[in-house]
Design an enzyme around this catalytic site. Structure first.
Site, PDB file in Angstrom:
ATOM      1  N   ASP A  13       0.808  -1.222   0.000  1.00  0.00           N
ATOM      2  CA  ASP A  13       0.000   0.000   0.000  1.00  0.00           C
ATOM      3  C   ASP A  13       0.842   1.273   0.000  1.00  0.00           C
ATOM      4  OD1 ASP A  13      -2.215  -1.687   0.144  1.00  0.00           O
ATOM      5  OD2 ASP A  13      -2.238  -1.651   2.333  1.00  0.00           O
ATOM      6  N   LYS A  16       1.730   2.045  -5.140  1.00  0.00           N
ATOM      7  CA  LYS A  16       2.209   1.461  -6.409  1.00  0.00           C
ATOM      8  C   LYS A  16       1.241   1.748  -7.562  1.00  0.00           C
ATOM      9  CE  LYS A  16       2.275  -2.540  -4.372  1.00  0.00           C
ATOM     10  NZ  LYS A  16       2.038  -2.134  -2.972  1.00  0.00           N
ATOM     11  N   LYS A  18      -0.808   4.317  -8.052  1.00  0.00           N
ATOM     12  CA  LYS A  18      -0.641   5.686  -8.538  1.00  0.00           C
ATOM     13  C   LYS A  18       0.624   5.798  -9.389  1.00  0.00           C
ATOM     14  CE  LYS A  18       0.988  10.171  -7.807  1.00  0.00           C
ATOM     15  NZ  LYS A  18       1.010  11.487  -7.249  1.00  0.00           N
ATOM     16  N   GLY A  40      -4.626  -4.340  -3.717  1.00  0.00           N
ATOM     17  CA  GLY A  40      -5.617  -3.305  -4.008  1.00  0.00           C
ATOM     18  C   GLY A  40      -4.847  -2.068  -4.411  1.00  0.00           C
ATOM     19  N   HIS A  41      -4.863  -1.748  -5.704  1.00  0.00           N
ATOM     20  CA  HIS A  41      -4.059  -0.634  -6.217  1.00  0.00           C
ATOM     21  C   HIS A  41      -4.988   0.511  -6.631  1.00  0.00           C
ATOM     22  CE1 HIS A  41      -0.471  -3.505  -7.206  1.00  0.00           C
ATOM     23  NE2 HIS A  41      -0.832  -3.524  -5.952  1.00  0.00           N
ATOM     24  N   GLN A 223       1.910  -6.146  -3.244  1.00  0.00           N
ATOM     25  CA  GLN A 223       2.384  -6.254  -1.858  1.00  0.00           C
ATOM     26  C   GLN A 223       3.666  -5.420  -1.652  1.00  0.00           C
ATOM     27  OE1 GLN A 223       1.329  -9.646  -3.363  1.00  0.00           O
ATOM     28  NE2 GLN A 223      -0.556  -8.679  -2.744  1.00  0.00           N
ATOM     29  N   GLY A 414       0.221  13.825  -3.353  1.00  0.00           N
ATOM     30  CA  GLY A 414      -1.234  13.729  -3.494  1.00  0.00           C
ATOM     31  C   GLY A 414      -1.570  12.507  -4.335  1.00  0.00           C
TER      32      GLY A 414
HETATM   33  P1  GDP Z   1      -0.822   0.308  -3.527  1.00  0.00           P
HETATM   34  O1  GDP Z   1      -1.415  -0.957  -3.027  1.00  0.00           O
HETATM   35  O2  GDP Z   1       0.650   0.368  -3.290  1.00  0.00           O
HETATM   36  O3  GDP Z   1      -1.194   0.624  -4.946  1.00  0.00           O
HETATM   37  O4  GDP Z   1      -1.440   1.468  -2.620  1.00  0.00           O
HETATM   38  P2  GDP Z   1      -3.000   1.648  -2.216  1.00  0.00           P
HETATM   39  O5  GDP Z   1      -3.758   2.097  -3.396  1.00  0.00           O
HETATM   40  O6  GDP Z   1      -3.481   0.426  -1.512  1.00  0.00           O
HETATM   41  O7  GDP Z   1      -2.878   2.766  -1.107  1.00  0.00           O
HETATM   42  C1  GDP Z   1      -2.268   3.982  -1.390  1.00  0.00           C
HETATM   43  C2  GDP Z   1      -3.262   5.113  -1.095  1.00  0.00           C
HETATM   44  O8  GDP Z   1      -2.572   6.324  -1.097  1.00  0.00           O
HETATM   45  C3  GDP Z   1      -4.345   5.251  -2.154  1.00  0.00           C
HETATM   46  O9  GDP Z   1      -5.521   5.688  -1.524  1.00  0.00           O
HETATM   47  C4  GDP Z   1      -3.785   6.349  -3.077  1.00  0.00           C
HETATM   48  O10 GDP Z   1      -4.823   7.069  -3.749  1.00  0.00           O
HETATM   49  C5  GDP Z   1      -3.106   7.219  -2.074  1.00  0.00           C
HETATM   50  N1  GDP Z   1      -1.940   7.984  -2.532  1.00  0.00           N
HETATM   51  C6  GDP Z   1      -0.937   7.583  -3.383  1.00  0.00           C
HETATM   52  N2  GDP Z   1       0.026   8.542  -3.429  1.00  0.00           N
HETATM   53  C7  GDP Z   1      -0.366   9.527  -2.587  1.00  0.00           C
HETATM   54  C8  GDP Z   1       0.223  10.755  -2.169  1.00  0.00           C
HETATM   55  O11 GDP Z   1       1.335  11.121  -2.548  1.00  0.00           O
HETATM   56  N3  GDP Z   1      -0.484  11.503  -1.270  1.00  0.00           N
HETATM   57  C9  GDP Z   1      -1.702  11.116  -0.775  1.00  0.00           C
HETATM   58  N4  GDP Z   1      -2.313  11.907   0.080  1.00  0.00           N
HETATM   59  N5  GDP Z   1      -2.276   9.970  -1.151  1.00  0.00           N
HETATM   60  C10 GDP Z   1      -1.603   9.172  -2.027  1.00  0.00           C
HETATM   61  P1  IMO Z   2      -0.930  -4.231  -2.227  1.00  0.00           P
HETATM   62  O1  IMO Z   2      -0.502  -4.771  -3.562  1.00  0.00           O
HETATM   63  C1  IMO Z   2      -0.976  -4.641   2.124  1.00  0.00           C
HETATM   64  C2  IMO Z   2      -1.051  -8.734   3.705  1.00  0.00           C
HETATM   65  C3  IMO Z   2      -2.318  -9.166   4.415  1.00  0.00           C
HETATM   66  C4  IMO Z   2      -1.727 -10.125   5.436  1.00  0.00           C
HETATM   67  C5  IMO Z   2      -0.609 -10.799   4.660  1.00  0.00           C
HETATM   68  C6  IMO Z   2      -0.990 -12.156   4.068  1.00  0.00           C
HETATM   69  O2  IMO Z   2      -2.227  -3.501  -2.234  1.00  0.00           O
HETATM   70  O3  IMO Z   2       0.183  -3.461  -1.582  1.00  0.00           O
HETATM   71  P2  IMO Z   2      -2.525 -12.845   1.998  1.00  0.00           P
HETATM   72  O4  IMO Z   2      -3.968 -12.598   1.722  1.00  0.00           O
HETATM   73  O5  IMO Z   2      -1.594 -12.310   0.965  1.00  0.00           O
HETATM   74  O6  IMO Z   2      -2.227 -14.290   2.315  1.00  0.00           O
HETATM   75  O7  IMO Z   2      -2.227 -12.049   3.376  1.00  0.00           O
HETATM   76  O8  IMO Z   2      -0.266  -9.920   3.610  1.00  0.00           O
HETATM   77  N1  IMO Z   2      -1.250  -8.213   2.329  1.00  0.00           N
HETATM   78  C7  IMO Z   2      -1.189  -6.921   2.003  1.00  0.00           C
HETATM   79  N2  IMO Z   2      -1.018  -5.822   2.784  1.00  0.00           N
HETATM   80  N3  IMO Z   2      -1.085  -4.520   0.777  1.00  0.00           N
HETATM   81  C8  IMO Z   2      -1.228  -5.615   0.002  1.00  0.00           C
HETATM   82  O9  IMO Z   2      -1.207  -5.553  -1.352  1.00  0.00           O
HETATM   83  C9  IMO Z   2      -1.326  -6.881   0.609  1.00  0.00           C
HETATM   84  N4  IMO Z   2      -1.499  -8.145   0.133  1.00  0.00           N
HETATM   85  C10 IMO Z   2      -1.429  -8.945   1.200  1.00  0.00           C
HETATM   86  O10 IMO Z   2      -2.972  -8.076   5.007  1.00  0.00           O
HETATM   87  O11 IMO Z   2      -1.151  -9.395   6.483  1.00  0.00           O
HETATM   88 MG    MG Z   3      -2.949  -1.630  -1.772  1.00  0.00          MG
END
Ligand code: GDP
Ligand code: IMO
Ligand code: MG
Length: 427
Positions: A13, A16, A18, A40-41, A223, A414
């Protein structure tokens, strides 16, 4: 002309989605190489806001082909749902290619993920319950079903029958839950096969041919490094490798063809699920970050645990992945802080340790050693030039760069594509 791997440097999270959306403007192909719909991207661009779980984040660019690589485990029902949702919002998904070697998530994987977690009780990993662990375990144990099996009904039926017989013994005799029905699973998966068949192919050749022609390729990690089964906080990890090395295995691109490895670092730390997190803040500062930054999981909606930036993790991540560029995201979240802290080492049993240890219990009990820096108390979201960042923000960024031994080439301030300070072009 480059092949660029985009890797989560912490516990996932990091942003990635973005960044892949931003970097893919010049890409000819965007490839997901590991994980499954546990990811979840989030992508926010002129098409709207999207939470992608299995479709590569390059899907919004008509010029790029998108590939779900062999290293991904695919829940075909979830994938089709995601494709339908994208199409209903006007996104063309005709350019999606699925590796014929990718493994499928089957109904027993999801069931067993939940049952195994229940059995772990207090020691639960906190998985996403999407069947990821059981699907990768079966891949390694050589009892998986692959996308190529969907194209051959006879093989599909035979493999299903053989595997289901032993899974049903496990379900009924160990877990005391009803057996699954062969015919209904065969029917369900035959339906998926009919819709997915045009997308399933030898993507390794496709991608390697593109590289030979000098195309730009983005490998999209899922991840984060600390969830790697070998190097993360085992057993509180996922079941496939989010590392740069995993990008090779999960796509069929050899290591010599990867030109750049980009590490995505959040300006602080978050983690979803169980396991050690040395810099977790269980106080009002952690709660402030969670509420202010809306740190809730894009896949499960669970509250993310929040804490200060951990440079022990960061340095380890640089070492494991060989980052050529770092990208710092969510710097803006810290804009209102009076002071910011960086963890530079751990205190463990009277010793100061600056390497990430294997022992989870030691990690649970360690005390972070912090350096405190003054906050900048000014908005950064509209800044597009690194020199215009407040001096204290620049000091914070520089101190992290020095500690993790990786230069930041983009600073994200952002969630929108354009809210990015580009210091050096990566593609
Ligand atoms: P990922 O799994 O690595 O793709 O990240 P996620 O989407 O799960 O979580 C990242 C969150 O941060 C999302 O809600 C994005 O919209 C948000 N985001 C990404 N870059 C920035 C940033 O520079 N600033 C802020 N405020 N939010 C960001
Ligand atoms: P993105 O790509 C954050 C975490 C789960 C749990 C552990 C094992 O959005 O960054 P699993 O279902 O993979 O067997 O769970 O890994 N986990 C993540 N945490 N971002 C993710 O993906 C994750 N994918 C798995 O919360 O702790
Ligand atoms: Mg994510």
């Amino acid at each position: 002309m480059s092949v660029v791997a985009v890797i989560g440097a912490q516990w996932g999270d990091e942003g990635k989605g973005k960044i892949v959306d931003l970097l893919s403007e010049k890409a000819d192909a965007v490839i997901r190489f590991s994980g499954g719909d546990n990811a979840g991207h989030t992508v926010i661009n002129p098409n709207g806001e999207f939470k992608l779980h299995i479709v590569p984040s390059g899907i919004f660019y008509p010029r790029a082909i998108c590939v779900i690589g062999n290293g991904v485990v695919i829940n075909p029902g979830v994938l089709l749902g995601e494709l339908d949702a994208l199409k209903s919002r006007g996104v063309d998904v005709g350019n999606l290619h699925i590796s014929d070697r990718a493994h499928l998530i089957m109904p027993w994987h999801i069931l067993l993920d939940g049952l195994e977690e229940e059995k772990r009780g207090q020691g639960a990993i906190g998985t996403t319950k999407k069947g990821i662990g059981p699907a990768f375990a079966d891949k390694t144990a050589r009892r998986g079903i692959r996308t190529c099996d969907l194209l051959n009904p006879k093989t599909l039926k035979e493999r299903l029958a053989g595997i289901l017989a032993s899974k049903n013994e496990l379900l009924t005799k160990v877990y005391n839950v009803p057996a699954l029905d062969l015919e209904s699973i065969f029917k369900e998966y035959s339906g998926y096969a009919a819709r997915l068949a045009p997308h399933i192919k030898d993507t390794t050749s496709l991608v390697n041919d593109l590289i030979s022609k000098g195309s730009n390729i983005v490998l999209e990690g899922a991840q984060g490094t600390m969830l790697d089964p070998d190097f993360g906080s085992y057993p509180f990890v996922t079941s496939s490798s989010p590392l740069a090395a995993g990008a090779c295995i999960g796509s069929g691109i050899n290591p010599r063809r990867i030109d750049r490895v980009v590490g995505i670092f959040k300006a602080y730390t978050t983690r979803v699920g169980g396991g050690p997190m040395p810099t977790e803040l269980k106080d009002e500062v952690g709660e402030y970050i969670r509420q202010h930054a809306h740190e809730y999981g894009a896949t499960t909606g669970r509250a993310r645990r929040c804490g200060w930036f951990d440079a022990v993790v960061g340095r380890y991540s640089t070492e494991l992945n060989g980052f050529t560029s770092g990208i710092l995201t969510r710097l803006d979240v810290l804009d209102e802080m009076d002071a910011v802290k960086i963890c530079v080492a751990y205190q463990m049993g009277g010793k100061t340790v600056d390497r990430f240890p294997a022992d989870v219990e030691a990690l649970e009990n360690c005390t972070p050693v912090y350096e405190e820096l003054p906050g900048w108390k000014a908005p950064t979201t509209d800044i597009r030039n690194a020199k215009k960042l407040p001096a204290n923000a620049r000091k914070y960024v520089k101190r992290i760069e020095d500690l993790i031994k990786c230069p930041f080439h983009i600073i994200s301030i952002g969630p929108h594509r354009e809210q990015s300070i580009v210091i050096k072009n990566i593609i």
